[in-house]
Enzyme design. Structure first.
Site, PDB file in Angstrom:
ATOM      1  N   LYS A  52      -7.263 -23.209  64.272  1.00  0.00           N
ATOM      2  CA  LYS A  52      -8.683 -23.721  64.143  1.00  0.00           C
ATOM      3  C   LYS A  52      -9.557 -23.532  64.977  1.00  0.00           C
ATOM      4  O   LYS A  52     -10.798 -22.934  64.923  1.00  0.00           O
ATOM      5  CB  LYS A  52      -8.425 -25.055  63.490  1.00  0.00           C
ATOM      6  N   GLN A  96      -5.794 -33.927  62.905  1.00  0.00           N
ATOM      7  CA  GLN A  96      -4.551 -33.199  62.536  1.00  0.00           C
ATOM      8  C   GLN A  96      -3.555 -34.237  62.075  1.00  0.00           C
ATOM      9  O   GLN A  96      -3.333 -35.068  62.906  1.00  0.00           O
ATOM     10  CB  GLN A  96      -4.267 -32.380  63.783  1.00  0.00           C
ATOM     11  N   ASP A 119     -11.969 -31.642  55.970  1.00  0.00           N
ATOM     12  CA  ASP A 119     -10.766 -31.658  55.311  1.00  0.00           C
ATOM     13  C   ASP A 119     -10.622 -32.048  53.784  1.00  0.00           C
ATOM     14  O   ASP A 119      -9.709 -31.457  52.976  1.00  0.00           O
ATOM     15  CB  ASP A 119      -9.818 -32.477  56.010  1.00  0.00           C
TER      16      ASP A 119
HETATM   17  N1  GUN Z   1      -1.610 -31.033  58.512  1.00  0.00           N
HETATM   18  C1  GUN Z   1      -1.152 -29.918  57.720  1.00  0.00           C
HETATM   19  N2  GUN Z   1      -1.946 -29.556  56.952  1.00  0.00           N
HETATM   20  C2  GUN Z   1      -3.394 -30.133  57.481  1.00  0.00           C
HETATM   21  C3  GUN Z   1      -4.913 -30.004  57.109  1.00  0.00           C
HETATM   22  O1  GUN Z   1      -5.285 -29.407  56.191  1.00  0.00           O
HETATM   23  N3  GUN Z   1      -5.316 -31.102  57.807  1.00  0.00           N
HETATM   24  C4  GUN Z   1      -5.150 -31.743  58.793  1.00  0.00           C
HETATM   25  N4  GUN Z   1      -5.848 -32.591  59.323  1.00  0.00           N
HETATM   26  N5  GUN Z   1      -3.935 -32.028  58.952  1.00  0.00           N
HETATM   27  C5  GUN Z   1      -2.863 -31.131  58.401  1.00  0.00           C
END
Ligand code: GUN
Length: 293
Positions: A52, A96, A119
Site C-alpha cells: 500500500k 490493517q 477501506d
Molecule cells: N486485511 C485484509 N484485507 C484488508 C483490507 O482490505 N483492509 C484492511 N484494513 N485490512 C485488511
C-alpha cells in the site's frame, strides 16, 4: 482460457492517477495523503501494508505508516484513530486487519471518521454502499468489479456464486454484483461452511468468486465449462523447490481448471494488485471530497 490480468490493469490505473497527481503538484495543490496503522508483526499484514505504501509512492501520494507493537492497548489505538480523524493533512487512513484479540476491531472501525474510511468498512459506508448511495467501496470488491468491467465480462443476468461470506470480501461483493449497476445485475448465491451440496451450487455458476481462504479448494469437477473465475485467495503452501520454502496459491486449483474456464485471475497478479489500486482510488476520491465534501 484467458487471464484476467490484475497486475497490468493496476499499473495502467496507477499511471492515470499519477498524471492527475502530477497536475495537482504543478498547480501547487496538496497531494493526496494515505495513512496506514499496522499493529503487530504478522508477515502477511506487513507485506500488504508495504504494498500500500509502495503504491502511494508510485502515484506520488504522501503516505504515513504508523507501526505499533501488538501489546498496544485498545485505548491507545483509539487515540491514534482520533488523531488521524482530526489530522487535516491526512485524507484517508486504514487500520490493517486482523488486530490482536485484546482489541475490539468493531470498536476501532466505528471510531474511524466515515469521511476518511477509505477501506469502506465503517457501517456508514457499508450501509450507503448497500443502499446504492455514493460511498467508498471496499477495496477488494471494487477491484473485482473494475477488472470484470475492463475485460468486458458480461455480468447482467449471469449466475454468480460467491464462496465465503466475510465482511471484507464475500458479503460486499455479493451485494455489489446483485445491484442494478453497470457491472452487476447478477443472480448471486453466497455459499459458506453451512451450505448443503456446496459443489452442486458452485457448478451452476457462470461467475465464481472464491474468497474462502483454502488453498486449491475449487477444482475442475466443481466448475461449469466456460465459467469466469475470480480467485481472491492468497494461501501459503510449502514448496521446498523455492528459496523461501513456500509459494502463494489461490483458493482455486488454477492448473486443474485452466482448460475448462473462459477467464481466470492468476494468483499472484490477479485480485491482489487491484485491491491495492482500489485503495489508492478511494484515497484520491477522499482528497477530492467527492463523497462527503
Ligand atoms: N486485511 C485484509 N484485507 C484488508 C483490507 O482490505 N483492509 C484492511 N484494513 N485490512 C485488511
Amino acid at each position: 482460457m484467458q487471464l484476467l490480468d490484475g497486475k497490468t490493469l493496476a499499473t495502467k490505473i496507477k499511471e492515470r492517477i499519477k498524471i492527475e497527481v502530477d497536475a495537482l503538484k504543478e498547480s501547487g495543490q496538496k497531494v493526496p495523503h494515505l495513512a496506514a496503522v499496522l499493529v503487530g508483526d504478522d508477515p502477511a499484514s506487513q507485506a500488504y501494508v508495504r504494498n500500500k505504501v509502495r503504491s502511494c509512492d508510485e502515484v506520488g501520494f504522501e503516505s504515513t505508516l504508523i507501526k505499533k507493537d501488538d501489546a498496544i492497548s485498545e485505548a491507545e489505538l483509539l487515540d491514534i484513530v482520533r488523531d488521524l480523524n482530526e489530522d487535516p493533512y491526512v485524507d484517508g487512513f486504514i487500520v490493517q486487519l486482523p488486530l490482536p484479540d485484546h482489541i475490539d476491531a468493531e470498536k476501532v472501525n466505528l471510531a474511524i471518521n466515515p469521511k476518511k474510511d477509505v477501506d469502506g468498512f465503517h457501517p456508514m459506508n457499508f450501509g450507503r454502499m448497500t443502499l446504492g448511495l455514493p460511498s467508498y467501496l471496499p477495496a477488494t470488491p471494487q477491484g473485482i468489479l473494475f477488472m470484470l468491467k475492463e475485460y468486458g465480462i458480461e455480468t447482467s443476468g449471469k449466475k454468480c456464486v460467491v464462496i465465503g461470506r466475510s465482511n471484507i470480501v464475500g458479503m460486499p461483493v455479493s451485494i455489489l454484483l446483485s445491484q442494478k449497476r453497470k457491472t452487476g445485475n447478477c443472480t448471486v448465491t453466497i455459499v459458506h461452511s453451512r451450505t448443503q451440496k456446496i459443489e452442486e451450487e458452485i457448478r451452476k455458476a457462470d461467475i465464481i468468486v472464491a474468497a474462502i481462504g483454502k488453498a486449491h479448494y475449487v477444482t475442475a469437477d466443481m466448475v461449469k465449462k466456460g465459467a469466469v473465475i475470480v480467485d481472491v485467495g492468497i494461501n501459503k503452501v510449502d514448496d521446498p523447490s523455492r528459496k523461501r520454502g513456500y509459494r502463494l496459491v489461490g483458493d482455486v486449483d488454477f492448473d486443474d481448471v485452466a482448460d475448462k474456464v473462459s477467464w481466470i485471475t492468476p494468483v499472484p497478479g490477479g485480485v491482489g494488485p487491484m485491491t491495492v489500486t482500489s485503495l489508492i482510488m478511494n484515497t484520491l476520491i477522499a482528497a477530492k471530497g467527492e463523497i462527503y465534501g
